[in-house]
Structure formats: C-alpha cells, structure tokens
Design an enzyme around this catalytic site. Sequence first.
Site, short mmCIF file in Angstrom:
data_model
loop_
_atom_site.label_atom_id
_atom_site.label_comp_id
_atom_site.label_asym_id
_atom_site.label_seq_id
_atom_site.Cartn_x
_atom_site.Cartn_y
_atom_site.Cartn_z
N SER A 81 -15.51 30.49 68.29
CA SER A 81 -14.39 31.19 67.37
C SER A 81 -13.99 32.58 67.73
CB SER A 81 -14.95 31.07 66.03
OG SER A 81 -14.16 32.05 64.94
N LYS B 276 -20.37 30.13 66.16
CA LYS B 276 -19.83 28.58 66.22
C LYS B 276 -19.83 28.16 67.48
CE LYS B 276 -17.53 27.11 63.21
NZ LYS B 276 -16.22 27.35 63.01
N ASN C 150 -17.87 24.72 68.01
CA ASN C 150 -17.05 23.65 67.21
C ASN C 150 -17.03 22.25 68.30
OD1 ASN C 150 -16.20 25.31 65.28
ND2 ASN C 150 -14.80 26.35 66.60
N ARG D 96 20.42 -9.59 71.57
CA ARG D 96 20.58 -8.12 72.33
C ARG D 96 20.54 -7.25 70.95
NH1 ARG D 96 21.69 -8.06 77.64
NH2 ARG D 96 21.10 -6.06 77.67
#
Length: 451
Positions: free
Chosen positions: A278, A284, A286, A317
């Site tokens: 972080s 952190k 993550n 088409r």
Amino acid sequence: MPSTIVDSAIFGNIFSTDAMRAVWSDENRTQKYLDIEAALARVQARLDIIPQEAADEIVSNCTIDKIDMDKLRQQTERIGYPVLGVVSQLNALCRDKLGEFCHWGATTQDITDTATVLQIREALKIVEDDLAALSAGLADLARRHRDTPMIGRSNLQQAVPVTFGYKMAGLLAAVERHRDRLDELRARVLVGEFAGAAGTLASIERGAMETQEGLMAELGLGQPVIAWHTVRDNIAEVGCFLGLVGGTLGKLSMDVKLMMQTEVGEVYEPYAHGRGSSSTMPQKRNPISSCYIHAGISVVRQHAAALMDAMVADHERSTGPWEIEWIALPESFCLLAGALRQARAVVSGLEVDAERMRANLDMTNGLVMSEAVMMGLGPYLGREYAHDLVYDICREALRQNRPLLDLLDETPAISKHLTRAELAKLCDPANYLGQSGVMVDRVLSRVRPAA
C-alpha cells in the site's frame, strides 16, 4: 496511442498477453484475409474457374508487407468494412489485371467470418495450453495437500473440516471439464464460411460446392453444411465457453482473496518485493492477481451475453448484430488470457500455511465438530435427540467459552455411553474428513496430460 486496458503499455500484460493480442491484431486479421484469398485462388485455379496464371499472381501478392495499412484504414472508414479495401489493394498489386480474378464469387462476410474462425483456432490453442498448465498446478496442490485439514465454510461461517487438497481438486475437476468442452466445441466452431451474397453461392455457376470444399480443406477448417451468415450460435458458444472458464478462475480468485484476509491467513499469493503493498500502509499484502482476475472475467461474462445478443440477426445478412462480435470476441479472448496468466501465477507459487489452517480449525474450541459428535451419539441416543442435545451444549460452550469436549464429558447422558478418549476422537478434525482423500484421488486419476 493505446487507450484500452488490453492494449495499454502500462496495464496490457496485467490484463492480457502479447500472444493473445497478436492473434487479434490488425496485422494478423489482415493476413488471414490474404491467406483466405490465396487459398481461394489456388482452389479455383485447380477447378478451372479462374486461370492458373491469375491464381499464381494473386498468391504471390498475398503478404501483409505489401498492404498499405494506413490506406486500408482510410478505405475501411469510407467503405465500412476492411475486406473490400484489402481486395482493392491486392487487385492493384497484380499485373495485367489478373487481380480481377481475386475474391471470385465470395462476399465480404465470407472472408471476415472465415478469418475470425482462423483467429479463434489460434486463440483456443493458447487457452488450451493455459488450461493444461493451470490443471498441472492445481493437481500438484491437490496431491501435496490431499490430507491437509482445514475448515470448510458455508455462508462464510465455519462448517465442517475438509482438506486443502479437496478444495483444490474441486477447481481442478472444473478445469478438466473446460478442457473437455474445448475439445468438443472445436468441431462445431472451426467451420469456415463461403456462401456468397445471401448464402446460396449463386455467384459461382459451376464448381460452387467443390470450391467451398476445397477452400476449407486448404485452410484446415470444417465445411459448412449451410451458410451461417446470420445464424451465430457457433460464435456465441465460444463466448459462453470463455465465460465458463472465467467463472472458474473467478471462483479461484475469490477463495484466495478470502483466505488471504488477515484474520484467516491460510494462503498467500506468491511473494515478490513490493507486490501488493500500500502507498500508506507498509504492512499490507494485497491479493493483486486475484483482483485482476476478478475484474477481467467479470467483463468476459458480460461479453458472453453480448455475443448471445448478436445471435438475434435479421434475415440473411444482418444490420448491426454482426459487428457486436468484432468488439466482444477479441476483448473476451484478450481478457481471459490475462486472467489465465494471473491464475497460473497464483497456483504455481501459492503459499499454503497448514499450521494456520489447523489453528483456524481449533479456534472455536471444537464447535466445528458438532456434526461429528451428533452422528457419533446417534446410535446411542437417536439422531434427532442427539442433535438437540449437542445444539444446547454448543450454546453453553459458547457462553462459558470452554472446549466442547469438556462439556460433552460432563453430560451424564453422553458420558455413560462414551469415554472422554472416545469423545476426543469425535472432536478431532483429522478424524472427520469423510471421503475427501478418495475424491481427490478420483479427480487426479482423470487429469489428462498436456497435448
């Protein structure tokens, strides 16, 4: 100047891969147009529909380096489709007006659809290889942790013990089913298109079906039974397949994210210095890859719905649904390739904390073994009475914050049938793994080696 996430110089290799982008690049798609025009010329020369001299001249000029891509962009913006621009340039490259025999009897959608199928073939091979590698990684985890006990969870609550190998084997079984699906859909999807303006091949007076057959043989594709200009279940099936694969990758990423929570701490994505950190919280770690998987496969699933919407086409088409595929299909493949890459990295380097798994099993003082106790008491007390009795004891264990085993041993209705040692066996998570190991072995026995 790239502006989408899959082409971004910064995010591109997080959300996709170079190999998959190359498949869906302008250059590869345009070369596919040229490959088809060259194959068509060769076949029609063999059938004496066009002169051999014309075919030789056309084939000699069907290389991407001879196409002015900037001019093609301008032609496409003016015309609305790139094929006519390619044919126009190819015609101009050929000597003595021999290029007039290029694209004989074909229509724009024939070339476009067949090129798309050729791209799908290349893209599916990349997916196949990634699935095989992912399967091998999951098989390794399932095998190594066949008997590693952990808590199973229901409604985000602790339920009964399972093993980490069992958890991985469940995902492995899904990946193997995807490999089977891929084998099965190829016969339906890898079919080319050569049918003319409204699908009847009226533009070729003789040798029409022979041209179609020969063209598909040249390209290594299946011959269509009938034109599929506006019957697009084959393309939609590819999108749905990609969505299914993405759903399994999403399940993997969801479980990894939940198990990486600080309060859980059972597994971690592979460590790299600074990864998942972080900008303000140095502690952190993550779940970066899992986040990218979640984001990418969510869009793939939405694109699957868009490709099914493209099936609702008008007459022979269509007026717009076809172009949905041009947007959704390349992005689906590119995003799934990125998710597969991230999933392979997660699985191959996953850090498993077996001690934390055991600690989480024990954190409720044995309450997660209440089903095992109930079933063990059933023969003595009856299942329903045992259920109600154990339920009340569990509430009391929570109130007193004491081990379930102690309260069970102190209950006369129970202790007269089972000793403390016998109750301790009922309360040991390692003794209540059911058929986890058998199921892991069954899944592992069905894993196919990489092609």
